[in-house]
Write an enzyme that holds these catalytic residues in place. Sequence first.
Site, PDB file in Angstrom:
ATOM      1  N   GLU A 207       0.836  -1.214   0.000  1.00 43.18           N
ATOM      2  CA  GLU A 207       0.000   0.000   0.000  1.00 43.18           C
ATOM      3  C   GLU A 207       0.869   1.263   0.000  1.00 43.18           C
ATOM      4  O   GLU A 207       0.548   2.251  -0.642  1.00 43.18           O
ATOM      5  CB  GLU A 207      -0.941  -0.023   1.214  1.00 43.18           C
ATOM      6  CG  GLU A 207      -2.020  -1.085   1.063  1.00 43.18           C
ATOM      7  CD  GLU A 207      -2.806  -1.308   2.341  1.00 43.18           C
ATOM      8  OE1 GLU A 207      -2.192  -1.704   3.354  1.00 43.18           O
ATOM      9  OE2 GLU A 207      -4.028  -1.090   2.344  1.00 43.18           O
TER      10      GLU A 207
ATOM     11  N   GLU B  92      -3.662  -9.558   3.796  1.00 43.06           N
ATOM     12  CA  GLU B  92      -4.465  -9.288   5.001  1.00 43.06           C
ATOM     13  C   GLU B  92      -5.593 -10.287   5.204  1.00 43.06           C
ATOM     14  O   GLU B  92      -5.972 -10.603   6.335  1.00 43.06           O
ATOM     15  CB  GLU B  92      -5.066  -7.871   4.942  1.00 43.06           C
ATOM     16  CG  GLU B  92      -4.054  -6.752   5.098  1.00 43.06           C
ATOM     17  CD  GLU B  92      -3.408  -6.320   3.795  1.00 43.06           C
ATOM     18  OE1 GLU B  92      -3.534  -7.044   2.783  1.00 43.06           O
ATOM     19  OE2 GLU B  92      -2.780  -5.248   3.781  1.00 43.06           O
TER      20      GLU B  92
HETATM   21  N1  COA Z   1       4.704  -8.036  11.107  1.00 46.55           N
HETATM   22  C1  COA Z   1       5.471  -8.432  12.140  1.00 46.55           C
HETATM   23  N2  COA Z   1       6.517  -9.266  11.994  1.00 46.55           N
HETATM   24  C2  COA Z   1       6.786  -9.718  10.759  1.00 46.55           C
HETATM   25  C3  COA Z   1       6.021  -9.347   9.646  1.00 46.55           C
HETATM   26  C4  COA Z   1       4.941  -8.463   9.848  1.00 46.55           C
HETATM   27  N3  COA Z   1       4.166  -8.022   8.848  1.00 46.55           N
HETATM   28  N4  COA Z   1       6.529  -9.974   8.551  1.00 46.55           N
HETATM   29  C5  COA Z   1       7.573 -10.686   8.967  1.00 46.55           C
HETATM   30  N5  COA Z   1       7.744 -10.547  10.314  1.00 46.55           N
HETATM   31  C6  COA Z   1       8.770 -11.137  11.179  1.00 46.55           C
HETATM   32  C7  COA Z   1       8.516 -12.606  11.453  1.00 46.55           C
HETATM   33  O1  COA Z   1       7.591 -12.746  12.521  1.00 46.55           O
HETATM   34  C8  COA Z   1       9.914 -13.061  11.836  1.00 46.55           C
HETATM   35  O2  COA Z   1      10.199 -12.616  13.129  1.00 46.55           O
HETATM   36  P1  COA Z   1      10.908 -13.628  14.206  1.00 46.55           P
HETATM   37  O3  COA Z   1      12.214 -13.993  13.557  1.00 46.55           O
HETATM   38  O4  COA Z   1      11.068 -12.786  15.423  1.00 46.55           O
HETATM   39  O5  COA Z   1       9.990 -14.791  14.332  1.00 46.55           O
HETATM   40  C9  COA Z   1      10.794 -12.250  10.895  1.00 46.55           C
HETATM   41  O6  COA Z   1      10.024 -11.128  10.496  1.00 46.55           O
HETATM   42  C10 COA Z   1      11.218 -12.994   9.654  1.00 46.55           C
HETATM   43  O7  COA Z   1      10.035 -13.472   9.006  1.00 46.55           O
HETATM   44  P2  COA Z   1       9.791 -15.015   8.626  1.00 46.55           P
HETATM   45  O8  COA Z   1       8.312 -15.224   8.569  1.00 46.55           O
HETATM   46  O9  COA Z   1      10.577 -15.901   9.530  1.00 46.55           O
HETATM   47  O10 COA Z   1      10.434 -15.051   7.158  1.00 46.55           O
HETATM   48  P3  COA Z   1      10.061 -16.060   5.983  1.00 46.55           P
HETATM   49  O11 COA Z   1      11.106 -15.850   4.944  1.00 46.55           O
HETATM   50  O12 COA Z   1       9.840 -17.433   6.510  1.00 46.55           O
HETATM   51  O13 COA Z   1       8.640 -15.554   5.413  1.00 46.55           O
HETATM   52  C11 COA Z   1       7.044 -13.883   4.689  1.00 46.55           C
HETATM   53  C12 COA Z   1       8.533 -14.306   4.803  1.00 46.55           C
HETATM   54  C13 COA Z   1       7.013 -12.470   4.141  1.00 46.55           C
HETATM   55  C14 COA Z   1       6.310 -14.833   3.737  1.00 46.55           C
HETATM   56  C15 COA Z   1       6.382 -13.945   6.090  1.00 46.55           C
HETATM   57  O14 COA Z   1       7.224 -13.254   7.013  1.00 46.55           O
HETATM   58  C16 COA Z   1       5.025 -13.322   6.169  1.00 46.55           C
HETATM   59  O15 COA Z   1       4.054 -13.897   5.721  1.00 46.55           O
HETATM   60  N6  COA Z   1       4.912 -12.093   6.771  1.00 46.55           N
HETATM   61  C17 COA Z   1       3.663 -11.431   6.998  1.00 46.55           C
HETATM   62  C18 COA Z   1       3.170 -10.725   5.770  1.00 46.55           C
HETATM   63  C19 COA Z   1       1.820 -10.090   6.019  1.00 46.55           C
HETATM   64  O16 COA Z   1       0.845 -10.749   6.313  1.00 46.55           O
HETATM   65  N7  COA Z   1       1.768  -8.763   5.888  1.00 46.55           N
HETATM   66  C20 COA Z   1       0.567  -8.010   6.039  1.00 46.55           C
HETATM   67  C21 COA Z   1       0.438  -7.496   7.398  1.00 46.55           C
HETATM   68  S1  COA Z   1      -1.044  -6.545   7.633  1.00 46.55           S
END
Ligand code: COA
Length: 260
Positions: free
Chosen positions: A114, A134
């Site tokens: 966004e 989301e």
């Molecule tokens: N908010 C808070 N923390 C987040 C985040 C978010 N939007 N996106 C990633 N992180 C954090 C993870 O919790 C993790 O933290 P930790 O190591 O303390 O557990 C760290 O960032 C690394 O992320 P991780 O999920 O381990 O990496 P990955 O390579 O396995 O996966 C994604 C990457 C992007 C697919 C996954 O992090 C994800 O789905 N993130 C959320 C995306 C999302 O829903 N965004 C919209 C939010 S409204």
Amino acid sequence: MASSQVLLIERDGPVVTLTVNRPEKLNAMNAEVRRAMFDALAALRDDAEARVLVLTGAGDKAFIAGSDIAEFEGRTAVQQYRAMQAGDVYSVFDLFPKPVIAMLNGYCLGGGCELAMACDIRIASDRAKLGQPEISLGIIPGAGGTQRLPRLVGEGMALRLIYTGEMIDAAQGKEIGLVDDVVPHEELRPRTMELARRIASKSPAALQAAKEAVKAAARMPLGEGLRYEKVLFGLLFSTEDKEEGVKAFLEKRTPQFKGR
Ligand code: COA
């Protein structure tokens, strides 16, 4: 203006790069990041030396992986409403009176997508992944995603991305119009900086008017927009930059715009 821990600010002549710096959380945006963005944009707005902004994320993995989901846990509707009343940083980028380029160096999700859409131009690494996930959290995009995404990619594609929450790669992003250019990952920074410098060499007043006029297209009916364009066009005839631009063309030299 000093960098904060969560938002690094670097200057390269007229180009200012803002880097969200929470790589261990994939640059997820929390209240502290948003506050730092408000402060930086307020200062850069009146800084005549700053002509073009570039927004990116720290590290090699993410632009911004969305709003910080940890802040949502246990939050009530009233608390969320209050948090949103603190201000809309997305609109501040959208309405910022200078060009803003989003340099998408990795995950560009949720609020990150966004925010990229609120910027003027999106240049993506071939490793970038984009999406509005989301729906998988039981919510919807709440920072302009339901409004800016259909304007860029059309209603069907916007709803498909929002309904499924699935990510697309940069090439698909380019195909649907969400991304303006895709470049090899190693070339992302130099290619973006080269574009930013080229834009920064133009008249700041003309750039501001161009942005206002183009963005007005999404907010005004055509007739109003065309009239608004003419007003802005006429206004630029009051600038020294317009005289310089025209003279330089006639004298077959490069114009030196001073922003006056
Ligand atoms: N908010 C808070 N923390 C987040 C985040 C978010 N939007 N996106 C990633 N992180 C954090 C993870 O919790 C993790 O933290 P930790 O190591 O303390 O557990 C760290 O960032 C690394 O992320 P991780 O999920 O381990 O990496 P990955 O390579 O396995 O996966 C994604 C990457 C992007 C697919 C996954 O992090 C994800 O789905 N993130 C959320 C995306 C999302 O829903 N965004 C919209 C939010 S409204």
